[in-house]
Design a protein around this motif. Sequence first.
Motif, PDB file in Angstrom:
ATOM      1  N   THR A 298      51.246  10.289  30.058  1.00 34.11           N
ATOM      2  CA  THR A 298      49.424   9.524  29.489  1.00 34.11           C
ATOM      3  C   THR A 298      49.479   9.417  28.236  1.00 34.11           C
ATOM      4  N   THR A 302      48.292   6.206  26.442  1.00 29.90           N
ATOM      5  CA  THR A 302      47.301   6.092  25.590  1.00 29.90           C
ATOM      6  C   THR A 302      47.494   5.266  24.998  1.00 29.90           C
ATOM      7  N   SER A 306      45.623   1.769  23.451  1.00 29.32           N
ATOM      8  CA  SER A 306      44.480   1.379  22.158  1.00 29.32           C
ATOM      9  C   SER A 306      45.796   0.405  21.860  1.00 29.32           C
ATOM     10  N   SER A 333      44.590   2.117  34.864  1.00 27.31           N
ATOM     11  CA  SER A 333      44.239   3.549  33.643  1.00 27.31           C
ATOM     12  C   SER A 333      43.554   4.848  33.361  1.00 27.31           C
ATOM     13  N   VAL A 337      45.019   8.711  33.626  1.00 27.34           N
ATOM     14  CA  VAL A 337      43.769  10.417  32.976  1.00 27.34           C
ATOM     15  C   VAL A 337      43.426  11.282  33.544  1.00 27.34           C
TER      16      VAL A 337
END
Length: 738
Positions: A298, A302, A306, A333, A337
Amino acid sequence: MGYNYSTNEYLELVDDLVDDYNLPKNIIYSLLRYVKPIYRSDMENKYSAPMPWIGLYIGSASLVCILAMVADLLHGLRSRKLWFPCKYFRMNAAFLAIIFVAMKLLVDRSGVIPGDVDQAGKLGSMAFMCIMMANLLPCLATMGSNELLTNIIALGVLVITLVVNVSIQLATRVVSYKEDVPIIQIISPKYADVQSLGITKNRNTMLSTVYVTMLLVLLVIHVCSSLAILKSKKVIESKYEQRHNRALEDIQRGLLTVEKLQMHVTNHWIMAESGSPQFITACFPTTSASGVICAFITVLHTLTMSWIIKAGLMKDYNSDYSWSMLVILIVQSVGVVIGTVAPLSRCFAILSFKVSFKIIAKHFNVFEVESYWTHKLYVWKHASIQTLKRLTISFCIEFQEGIVVVCKIISLIPFSLMIFVLYCLKSVVFSSSEQNKDLRAYALQLEDEMELAERTLQRLSKSVKQLIKKGEKSQPNNLMKLILERSYGFQGVKCFDHIDHDVPSKVEYQDCWSLPVVTLTAIAVSLPKIEKKEVDSLLKSVREGLVYVTLVEENLNATHDYVTIQQAAETLWQEVDVHHKWLGYKLKDHAFQDIRAGQIVEWFGDTARNIVYTEDISKDDSISMSVCANSMYRISKTILLTFQTDIDDKVNQKNIFDNLSSMIADIMSACLTNLPQVIITKCHTSVIEKSEASVQYAAQLLGETTQIIKTLQDRGIPSMNPGDLSFIDKWRAYLGDP
């Protein structure tokens, strides 16, 4: 000239050049060589037109997996199981097919000039697959040996296929290479740093390699866990039987009071919850390791998201999937999460449930590998006589032990964090309270050192009490009213039928609990001069009562001799309750309104006698009709003999209705004295995976019937042999000659 021209436009351009400039043949031939690639480009554009919709299909499959994981999260929160068992998202043929669809990006090696969003989409699919595998791990414990083998092989084929395809894409630079960057750099060197705008080649290659490695690690974890599950379930089942026998010894001393039943249900609830195969699997260090891997994945994903936010805003998706690639990336995505919650929570929840001095020592002794991890491999080794096979299995044993040790080391990360947090919060986690000593004796654990924490026992005890209270809110009030107002003992069991002989029948007739209840009800509701509200009240009471009568019959009278009669009674009740008929005849026939009650009862007897004589019993429904008719004949003759000439006026019709209601109440009361035994039976199941649902049902049943059990026990139960209480013929023999 560019590839955006269609084939026809290009040919027209060549014609114009030939006409205007009189080109030599060699130049014309050179120009015509480009027709074929342009045509192919046109065809590729045509064939790739539906690709965005296929992308939506991939996103939809991913969404199905996400919704199943969310359902598991909600189920875990609602049931206060923060280790989140797999109830909806499971490893089976259906979900494996859906997962394969969701992973189509990884098996699709095509793609022309992919953009940053396209590259991130492939990386996101790998991350999403890792998360799904970690979520699926506990559900392995719910499978039998053959099912477990089949699903592990299917998962292995899927993962290996993905790994091979990604490796090929890495080798051919489909994943790791953005083609327009070097092209731009060749055309204009001043854009040499343009590569820094998106995901660089090296970074992309590194992330893909990490994800592929994690996929293989998670596959190994699944295989290792599967080998341990087979033995651990046998260990738990053995301990379950031992504690069940102990619980039976405790409860069989004296009368089965409500308090004893509550304790018995609580003991089995502790066994069911602590011995749940999914809970045991969630306690494995491999499960904790998969949670840590999820957290790591994760974080990486992430960071990836970004990096490509700007590319997404610039719509940098150039593959055939077009705009649907952004949809896939966003959906998966979100799945990464959400999917991380359950595996990561298991690491901390399991430790908080079981933390104690003993578990601390156990966790820091990471190089000890318990026997259930390698038991199956040793069985295979000893069963083999081939040297090569034995050497291979010996290597697998060493490898299995190595994986377990590594997973234990990884699991120290969340364990240390949990100890630190609990210490900072000054939580009393190391106390050895004796408050629940009796309950602790029924907790099932693979290892004696791994005991449940005090607060966990309290939570389990509280949860089963809530189940019982929930059942109390659904008590059968109409049935309870009938028993209180109409039942004065159990004499109705004796007097509802005292005919010395059956009508000559082609099938052997015997009674069960439900058939005389339904037969008496059919006669009672057919009496013409009884108020409708009284008839409706009786039907409601019988409707509620037959639910529990059927439970008694299914659990205590499930022999071949009784099943046919019970099925006949069930079919007859549906006819009486829903259609207000008896074997096809209306119970409230208009012809009944102007005749005497005695004639109605005589009609029932005569009609039943004719059915018994005329029915062809070669058909199953005819056997059922014959059984129901025989019961009606005997009961109707008994009513005529009992009431004789007093059966005809209105006042006596009401008396007859009351007496029939009393017989019904007495029969059901006698039957329901077996409810404690039914609850005990429901608490135990030979299949450990079904024990939780079975005990939950027993707890709710106890709550629903608490008042009935207390009322019947207060009135006194005959001193019969306990094994005879579930049979109506044994009751009749006892009441006739106590």
